[in-house]
Design a protein around this motif. Sequence first.
Motif, PDB file in Angstrom:
ATOM      1  N   LYS A 152       0.819  -1.220   0.000  1.00  0.00           N
ATOM      2  CA  LYS A 152       0.000   0.000   0.000  1.00  0.00           C
ATOM      3  C   LYS A 152       0.850   1.266   0.000  1.00  0.00           C
ATOM      4  N   SER A 153       1.971   1.236   0.716  1.00  0.00           N
ATOM      5  CA  SER A 153       2.812   2.435   0.793  1.00  0.00           C
ATOM      6  C   SER A 153       3.662   2.600  -0.460  1.00  0.00           C
ATOM      7  N   GLY A 154       4.017   1.476  -1.083  1.00  0.00           N
ATOM      8  CA  GLY A 154       4.893   1.534  -2.246  1.00  0.00           C
ATOM      9  C   GLY A 154       6.347   1.799  -1.883  1.00  0.00           C
ATOM     10  N   ASN A 155       6.655   1.701  -0.588  1.00  0.00           N
ATOM     11  CA  ASN A 155       8.009   1.976  -0.107  1.00  0.00           C
ATOM     12  C   ASN A 155       8.483   0.875   0.825  1.00  0.00           C
ATOM     13  N   ALA A 156       9.808   0.793   0.980  1.00  0.00           N
ATOM     14  CA  ALA A 156      10.382  -0.164   1.928  1.00  0.00           C
ATOM     15  C   ALA A 156       9.963   0.210   3.348  1.00  0.00           C
ATOM     16  N   LEU A 157       9.922  -0.785   4.213  1.00  0.00           N
ATOM     17  CA  LEU A 157       9.603  -0.574   5.619  1.00  0.00           C
ATOM     18  C   LEU A 157      10.917  -0.418   6.379  1.00  0.00           C
ATOM     19  N   GLU A 158      11.053   0.684   7.092  1.00  0.00           N
ATOM     20  CA  GLU A 158      12.256   0.914   7.887  1.00  0.00           C
ATOM     21  C   GLU A 158      12.003   0.386   9.293  1.00  0.00           C
ATOM     22  N   TYR A 159      13.044  -0.149   9.924  1.00  0.00           N
ATOM     23  CA  TYR A 159      12.854  -0.694  11.269  1.00  0.00           C
ATOM     24  C   TYR A 159      14.145  -0.668  12.071  1.00  0.00           C
ATOM     25  N   THR A 160      13.982  -0.687  13.379  1.00  0.00           N
ATOM     26  CA  THR A 160      15.112  -0.825  14.295  1.00  0.00           C
ATOM     27  C   THR A 160      14.664  -1.656  15.495  1.00  0.00           C
ATOM     28  N   PHE A 161      15.636  -2.229  16.171  1.00  0.00           N
ATOM     29  CA  PHE A 161      15.414  -2.946  17.422  1.00  0.00           C
ATOM     30  C   PHE A 161      16.381  -2.357  18.447  1.00  0.00           C
ATOM     31  N   GLU A 162      15.870  -1.615  19.412  1.00  0.00           N
ATOM     32  CA  GLU A 162      16.705  -1.007  20.445  1.00  0.00           C
ATOM     33  C   GLU A 162      16.682  -1.900  21.680  1.00  0.00           C
ATOM     34  N   PRO A 163      17.838  -2.397  22.109  1.00  0.00           N
ATOM     35  CA  PRO A 163      17.870  -3.278  23.289  1.00  0.00           C
ATOM     36  C   PRO A 163      17.335  -2.572  24.540  1.00  0.00           C
ATOM     37  N   MET A 164      16.513  -3.299  25.277  1.00  0.00           N
ATOM     38  CA  MET A 164      15.978  -2.796  26.543  1.00  0.00           C
ATOM     39  C   MET A 164      16.549  -3.591  27.721  1.00  0.00           C
ATOM     40  N   SER A 165      16.758  -4.875  27.492  1.00  0.00           N
ATOM     41  CA  SER A 165      17.286  -5.776  28.522  1.00  0.00           C
ATOM     42  C   SER A 165      17.820  -7.014  27.816  1.00  0.00           C
ATOM     43  N   ASP A 166      18.218  -8.007  28.581  1.00  0.00           N
ATOM     44  CA  ASP A 166      18.680  -9.266  27.983  1.00  0.00           C
ATOM     45  C   ASP A 166      17.550  -9.993  27.268  1.00  0.00           C
ATOM     46  N   ASP A 167      16.306  -9.714  27.641  1.00  0.00           N
ATOM     47  CA  ASP A 167      15.158 -10.442  27.098  1.00  0.00           C
ATOM     48  C   ASP A 167      14.303  -9.648  26.116  1.00  0.00           C
ATOM     49  N   PHE A 168      14.371  -8.311  26.171  1.00  0.00           N
ATOM     50  CA  PHE A 168      13.461  -7.495  25.373  1.00  0.00           C
ATOM     51  C   PHE A 168      14.187  -6.394  24.616  1.00  0.00           C
ATOM     52  N   SER A 169      13.591  -6.032  23.472  1.00  0.00           N
ATOM     53  CA  SER A 169      14.030  -4.878  22.694  1.00  0.00           C
ATOM     54  C   SER A 169      12.795  -4.072  22.322  1.00  0.00           C
ATOM     55  N   PHE A 170      13.030  -2.827  21.913  1.00  0.00           N
ATOM     56  CA  PHE A 170      11.934  -1.973  21.466  1.00  0.00           C
ATOM     57  C   PHE A 170      11.979  -1.954  19.946  1.00  0.00           C
ATOM     58  N   PHE A 171      10.932  -2.475  19.325  1.00  0.00           N
ATOM     59  CA  PHE A 171      10.822  -2.601  17.878  1.00  0.00           C
ATOM     60  C   PHE A 171      10.136  -1.360  17.326  1.00  0.00           C
ATOM     61  N   SER A 172      10.832  -0.616  16.479  1.00  0.00           N
ATOM     62  CA  SER A 172      10.260   0.562  15.829  1.00  0.00           C
ATOM     63  C   SER A 172      10.113   0.268  14.340  1.00  0.00           C
ATOM     64  N   LEU A 173       8.965   0.651  13.797  1.00  0.00           N
ATOM     65  CA  LEU A 173       8.654   0.402  12.388  1.00  0.00           C
ATOM     66  C   LEU A 173       8.138   1.692  11.760  1.00  0.00           C
ATOM     67  N   LYS A 174       8.703   2.034  10.604  1.00  0.00           N
ATOM     68  CA  LYS A 174       8.320   3.267   9.913  1.00  0.00           C
ATOM     69  C   LYS A 174       7.893   2.942   8.491  1.00  0.00           C
ATOM     70  N   SER A 175       6.723   3.464   8.116  1.00  0.00           N
ATOM     71  CA  SER A 175       6.208   3.288   6.767  1.00  0.00           C
ATOM     72  C   SER A 175       5.902   4.671   6.200  1.00  0.00           C
ATOM     73  N   THR A 176       6.316   4.901   4.975  1.00  0.00           N
ATOM     74  CA  THR A 176       6.141   6.194   4.325  1.00  0.00           C
ATOM     75  C   THR A 176       5.186   6.050   3.143  1.00  0.00           C
ATOM     76  N   VAL A 177       4.164   6.925   3.113  1.00  0.00           N
ATOM     77  CA  VAL A 177       3.173   6.903   2.034  1.00  0.00           C
ATOM     78  C   VAL A 177       3.259   8.241   1.289  1.00  0.00           C
ATOM     79  N   SER A 178       3.550   8.171   0.000  1.00  0.00           N
ATOM     80  CA  SER A 178       3.664   9.363  -0.819  1.00  0.00           C
ATOM     81  C   SER A 178       2.313  10.062  -0.932  1.00  0.00           C
ATOM     82  N   ARG A 179       2.360  11.397  -0.938  1.00  0.00           N
ATOM     83  CA  ARG A 179       1.126  12.187  -1.111  1.00  0.00           C
ATOM     84  C   ARG A 179       0.835  12.413  -2.586  1.00  0.00           C
ATOM     85  N   GLN A 180       1.647  11.860  -3.455  1.00  0.00           N
ATOM     86  CA  GLN A 180       1.406  11.962  -4.894  1.00  0.00           C
ATOM     87  C   GLN A 180       0.514  10.784  -5.306  1.00  0.00           C
ATOM     88  N   ALA A 181      -0.593  11.058  -5.936  1.00  0.00           N
ATOM     89  CA  ALA A 181      -1.538   9.998  -6.312  1.00  0.00           C
ATOM     90  C   ALA A 181      -0.972   9.035  -7.312  1.00  0.00           C
TER      91      ALA A 181
END
Length: 181
Positions: A152-181
Amino acid sequence: MKYIYDLHKTMLANNLILIYEGEFTQEITKSVLAMAERNMDSIGEESSIKRKVFNVMVECLQNIVKHSDEISDPSLGKYTAIFMIGKKDEEYIITTGNPIKNDNIDSVKDRLDKINSLDKDGLKTLYKEIIKGTEISEKGGAGLGFVDMARKSGNALEYTFEPMSDDFSFFSLKSTVSRQA
């Protein structure tokens, strides 16, 4: 109270029009979607762009509701998910973040890397393969969310995993949608 001004400046600098941090339920998801839709209506956004943005938002929010991992580490406190949408001249940027077990990172990363390596036709083929050959998981998904976001976005999905502890990370996901039809 300076933090509120600092937050306001940060939102303006990053063109953020909506931020929600906290518990995500189906009801809260509906409210967040309604607020974003009203914002796009108020600026007279084209319906084809609104549909794409709305679809990506739905997938992002469902991903949080269905796949955020509950943190069981008392030293980390209570971490919840976050959803943000920003608007620049040429695009909408939908970003989410949520805790994830480190054991799950490799499979999520592999899935995202595979999706990002495909062109439009490859994404369409993968989508059809998943629909034909996948059963619904115990969390209620078939694995189509990331594929649908990329399509739907027509773009790659950007992501990161920031360590929080030995067991968990914070998963960030970015999707960009062009305003050009």
